[in-house]
Write an enzyme that holds these catalytic residues in place. Structure first.
Site, short mmCIF file in Angstrom:
data_model
loop_
_atom_site.label_atom_id
_atom_site.label_comp_id
_atom_site.label_asym_id
_atom_site.label_seq_id
_atom_site.Cartn_x
_atom_site.Cartn_y
_atom_site.Cartn_z
N LYS A 1 12.09 -8.14 1.07
CA LYS A 1 11.11 -8.73 0.14
C LYS A 1 9.91 -7.79 0.04
O LYS A 1 9.21 -7.57 1.01
CB LYS A 1 10.63 -10.09 0.64
CG LYS A 1 9.87 -10.83 -0.43
CD LYS A 1 8.87 -11.83 0.08
CE LYS A 1 7.54 -11.24 0.40
NZ LYS A 1 6.83 -10.60 -0.72
N ARG B 1 -7.26 9.01 2.34
CA ARG B 1 -5.84 8.91 2.03
C ARG B 1 -5.56 7.50 1.50
O ARG B 1 -6.00 6.52 2.08
CB ARG B 1 -5.04 9.17 3.32
CG ARG B 1 -3.56 8.98 3.18
CD ARG B 1 -2.89 9.44 4.48
NE ARG B 1 -1.46 9.23 4.45
CZ ARG B 1 -0.81 8.38 5.25
NH1 ARG B 1 -1.48 7.66 6.14
NH2 ARG B 1 0.49 8.25 5.16
N ASN C 1 0.79 -1.24 0.00
CA ASN C 1 0.00 0.00 0.00
C ASN C 1 0.82 1.29 0.00
O ASN C 1 0.38 2.30 -0.53
CB ASN C 1 -1.05 -0.02 1.13
CG ASN C 1 -0.45 -0.19 2.49
OD1 ASN C 1 0.73 -0.53 2.63
ND2 ASN C 1 -1.24 0.04 3.51
N ARG D 1 11.08 2.98 5.79
CA ARG D 1 10.83 2.92 7.24
C ARG D 1 11.55 1.74 7.88
O ARG D 1 11.80 1.73 9.09
CB ARG D 1 9.32 2.81 7.45
CG ARG D 1 8.83 3.26 8.77
CD ARG D 1 7.34 3.48 8.76
NE ARG D 1 6.59 2.24 8.87
CZ ARG D 1 5.27 2.19 9.11
NH1 ARG D 1 4.58 3.31 9.22
NH2 ARG D 1 4.64 1.05 9.20
N GLU E 1 -11.37 -4.96 8.98
CA GLU E 1 -10.54 -3.93 8.35
C GLU E 1 -11.01 -3.82 6.90
O GLU E 1 -10.90 -4.77 6.12
CB GLU E 1 -9.07 -4.35 8.42
CG GLU E 1 -8.14 -3.26 7.92
CD GLU E 1 -6.67 -3.64 8.01
OE1 GLU E 1 -6.34 -4.84 7.99
OE2 GLU E 1 -5.85 -2.72 8.09
N GLY F 1 2.18 -5.87 7.37
CA GLY F 1 1.17 -6.51 6.55
C GLY F 1 0.00 -6.91 7.41
O GLY F 1 -0.23 -6.33 8.47
N SER F 2 -0.71 -7.93 6.97
CA SER F 2 -1.95 -8.30 7.65
C SER F 2 -1.65 -9.11 8.92
O SER F 2 -0.61 -9.77 9.03
CB SER F 2 -2.82 -9.12 6.71
OG SER F 2 -2.11 -10.28 6.32
N GLU G 1 4.16 -4.80 12.24
CA GLU G 1 3.22 -3.69 12.00
C GLU G 1 2.04 -4.30 11.26
O GLU G 1 2.14 -4.58 10.06
CB GLU G 1 3.88 -2.60 11.15
CG GLU G 1 5.09 -1.95 11.80
CD GLU G 1 4.72 -0.98 12.92
OE1 GLU G 1 3.53 -0.68 13.09
OE2 GLU G 1 5.64 -0.54 13.63
N CYS H 1 -3.34 1.14 6.88
CA CYS H 1 -3.60 0.51 8.18
C CYS H 1 -4.12 1.53 9.17
O CYS H 1 -4.77 1.18 10.15
CB CYS H 1 -2.33 -0.13 8.69
SG CYS H 1 -0.95 1.00 8.63
P1 NAD Z 1 -0.17 -9.21 3.45
O1 NAD Z 1 -0.06 -9.68 4.85
O2 NAD Z 1 -0.97 -10.03 2.51
O3 NAD Z 1 1.27 -9.07 2.80
C1 NAD Z 1 2.29 -8.28 3.35
C2 NAD Z 1 3.63 -8.82 2.88
O4 NAD Z 1 3.78 -10.14 3.40
C3 NAD Z 1 3.77 -8.96 1.37
O5 NAD Z 1 5.11 -8.69 1.01
C4 NAD Z 1 3.45 -10.41 1.13
O6 NAD Z 1 4.04 -10.93 -0.04
C5 NAD Z 1 4.07 -11.03 2.35
N1 NAD Z 1 3.53 -12.34 2.71
C6 NAD Z 1 2.27 -12.82 2.50
N2 NAD Z 1 2.19 -14.10 2.95
C7 NAD Z 1 3.41 -14.41 3.45
C8 NAD Z 1 3.96 -15.57 4.05
N3 NAD Z 1 3.24 -16.68 4.26
N4 NAD Z 1 5.25 -15.53 4.45
C9 NAD Z 1 5.99 -14.42 4.28
N5 NAD Z 1 5.54 -13.29 3.71
C10 NAD Z 1 4.26 -13.29 3.31
O7 NAD Z 1 -0.70 -7.71 3.54
P2 NAD Z 1 -0.98 -6.72 2.34
O8 NAD Z 1 -2.28 -7.10 1.73
O9 NAD Z 1 0.21 -6.58 1.46
O10 NAD Z 1 -1.11 -5.34 3.14
C11 NAD Z 1 -2.28 -4.98 3.76
C12 NAD Z 1 -2.20 -5.23 5.26
O11 NAD Z 1 -1.04 -4.61 5.78
C13 NAD Z 1 -3.36 -4.63 6.00
O12 NAD Z 1 -3.82 -5.51 7.00
C14 NAD Z 1 -2.76 -3.39 6.65
O13 NAD Z 1 -3.42 -2.96 7.81
C15 NAD Z 1 -1.37 -3.84 6.92
N6 NAD Z 1 -0.49 -2.70 7.03
C16 NAD Z 1 -0.02 -2.38 8.27
C17 NAD Z 1 0.80 -1.28 8.43
C18 NAD Z 1 1.31 -0.92 9.79
O14 NAD Z 1 2.27 -0.18 9.86
N7 NAD Z 1 0.74 -1.42 10.87
C19 NAD Z 1 1.17 -0.51 7.33
C20 NAD Z 1 0.68 -0.86 6.08
C21 NAD Z 1 -0.13 -1.98 5.95
#
Ligand code: NAD
Length: 493
Positions: free
Chosen positions: A186, A290, A163, A171, A392, A240-241, A262, A296
């Site tokens: 990655k 935004r 995102n 960061r 979310e 990520g999630s 995060e 997130c």
């Molecule tokens: P995601 O969890 O699907 O993916 C995030 C990253 O993890 C990607 O690089 C993805 O390829 C990798 N990934 C996915 N499965 C994996 C696995 N099994 N092993 C290792 N890596 C793996 O999330 P997304 O859809 O890319 O991003 C959206 C999510 O990220 C939302 O939940 C959002 O709230 C969160 N987010 C959090 C913050 C924060 O700072 N807290 C900031 C931005 C996004």
């Protein structure tokens, strides 16, 4: 001025397509590639080398080999590299902005904002690199002398989401470089191009080979799995999630890894009856729209006092209806597409579920037909038990629910497993303190809708994660503390 097709093509052709391993751009050992699409058109815009487990381990070996020398590199040299990278990104700000718009969809004006924000982490951590002090002390019992200093934690695995393609990378890479860690990065497979360009800039800025290795690919776990198994890995930092974060923490537990997580959010935005309505509507709009709501920190639940709900809703809906959903390269665009078709379907399914549970659509509530994955900006009036308040949303969708007392607002705000961002709108300073002391969120915006800043500690509580990025806390995530107990110089006298 609309960006020309020639300009887009030239920029895309300038982005490295290989894997960055030990200072060189290499082809994937499998010979495979994966495609990157423009979410505004659904068309493929680039193909990158597709890393597998062997490539991931080659990148990790390079990071391990570079660690000892890098840790001994004076902090000032590390700081200078970050500062040079900051200057180079500023020089190429338009390239970075356009690249983010092409691979992620956000309007160019927003992408320019992300360049400023994301690049700010390089400047901030170039300044922090030389200021991460230890401490000395004579022990209270007068015996030992204590010296405490910080060492780089060691080779790190950094995993970023799609995102904020630049900011999520800077960061993590900024503080890791500042602290003296080597790393494998990655990026998300949907938006790897900005990371590729960023890595090239880091090399141009003088980062020694092996310090930053970048491997992206179609299978995330093929890359992270073998690295997480290796006992020489000392740190994993993930954005990520929450479900993926939980899985990574389970893997990290085997080697007792330092972990920064995060994760997801479900931000409440509370509008009290004494709020300044101009600030509340502006803040709500910024906190929701935004990044098309794909943040997130995005306001996910609008808790509005019943006495001002009508005015707030009317003004907020007017703002939503004035948005122009267009490809981000169009100067008129104020709302980009959703990142891909699956994400758009997920958003629509949440709305259908909300309506089935009694929610009333005030505006939007549908996909926009045509090219790409656009979704109409949406507001819904919902009851306190509507299921959408628990999820979310990650899109331009605002569920609005009313409350009648301060206690009720606090209880509703805390009624989530998440605890990242929150927003409070009131003109009563004492109320602001009362509320913020009682809500369980790592971040509070007081009469503002955007709070992210490189100098601030960003992170959440509960299932929103562990650790902080940015601020003075950010570099500490990449260092470990060593205490030296020194003999009493007066012993025996
Ligand atoms: P995601 O969890 O699907 O993916 C995030 C990253 O993890 C990607 O690089 C993805 O390829 C990798 N990934 C996915 N499965 C994996 C696995 N099994 N092993 C290792 N890596 C793996 O999330 P997304 O859809 O890319 O991003 C959206 C999510 O990220 C939302 O939940 C959002 O709230 C969160 N987010 C959090 C913050 C924060 O700072 N807290 C900031 C931005 C996004």
């Amino acid at each position: 001025m609309t960006v020309t097709a020639e300009r887009e093509k030239a920029l895309l052709e300038s982005v490295p397509t290989g894997l960055l391993i030990d200072g060189e751009w290499r082809d994937a050992s499998s010979g495979k590639t994966f495609d990157v699409k423009d979410p505004a058109t659904g068309k493929v815009i680039a193909s990158l080398q597709d890393a597998n487990s062997d490539d991931a381990m080659a990148a990790f070996e390079a990071a391990v080999a570079a660690q000892a020398d890098w840790a001994r590199t004076p902090a000032q040299e590390r700081a200078d590299i970050l500062r040079r990278a900051y200057d180079l990104i500023n020089e190429r700000a338009e390239d970075f902005a356009l690249l983010m718009t092409l691979e992620m969809g956000k309007p160019l004006a927003e992408a320019r904002g992300e360049v400023v924000y994301g690049n700010g982490f390089l400047r901030w951590f170039s300044e922090e690199a030389t200021r991460h002090y230890g401490r000395t002390m004579i022990m209270p019992d007068g015996k030992l002398r204590m010296q405490v200093h910080h060492k780089p934690v060691g080779p790190s695995l950094l995993i970023t989401p799609w995102n904020f393609p630049l900011a999520m990378a800077t960061r993590k890479v900024g503080p890791a470089v500042a602290a003296g860690c080597t790393m494998v990065l990655k990026a998300a497979k949907l938006t790897p191009l900005t990371t590729q360009l960023f890595a090239q800039v880091m090399l141009e800025a003088g980062l020694p080979k092996g310090v930053l290795n970048v491997v992206s690919g179609s299978s995330a776990s093929a890359i992270s799995g073998p690295i997480l198994e290796d006992p020489r890995l000392r740190k994993v930092s993930f954005t990520g999630s929450t479900p993926v974060g939980v899985r990574l923490m389970q893997d990290a537990a085997k080697n007792v890894l330092r972990s920064s997580m995060e994760l997801g959010g479900n931000a409440p935005l509370i509008v009290f009856e004494d709020a300044d309505m101009d600030k509340a509507v502006d803040g709500a709009f910024a906190a929701k729209l935004r990044n098309m709501g794909e943040a997130c920190t995005a306001a996910n639940r609008f808790l509005v006092h019943e006495s001002v709900a009508e005015e707030f809703t009317r003004r907020f809906v007017e703002r939503l209806e004035a948005l122009k959903p267009l490809r981000g390269t169009d100067p008129e665009s104020t709302l980009g597409p959703i990142v891909d078709e699956g994400a758009r379907d997920d958003i629509h399914a949440l709305i259908e579920e909300a309506v089935a549970a009694g929610g009333e659509i005030l505006t939007g509530g549908h996909k926009i037909e045509g090219d790409g994955y656009f979704y109409a900006p949406t507001a819904l009036k919902v009851g306190k038990d509507n299921p959408i308040l628990k999820k979310e949303i990650f899109g331009p969708v605002a569920p609005i629910v009313t409350f009648s007392t301060e206690e009720e607002a606090i209880q509703m705000a805390n009624d989530t497993e998440y605890g990242l961002a929150s927003y409070v709108f009131t003109e009563d300073n004492a109320r602001m303190h009362r509320v913020t002391e009682q809500i369980d969120f790592g971040i509070v915006g007081y009469n503002v809708g955007v709070v992210s800043n490189p100098a601030a500690p960003f992170g959440g509580v509960k299932q929103s994660g562990l650790g902080r990025e940015g601020g003075a806390e950010g570099i500490a995530e990449y260092t470990t503390v060593q205490y030296i107990g020194i003999e009493d110089p007066f012993a025996g006298r």
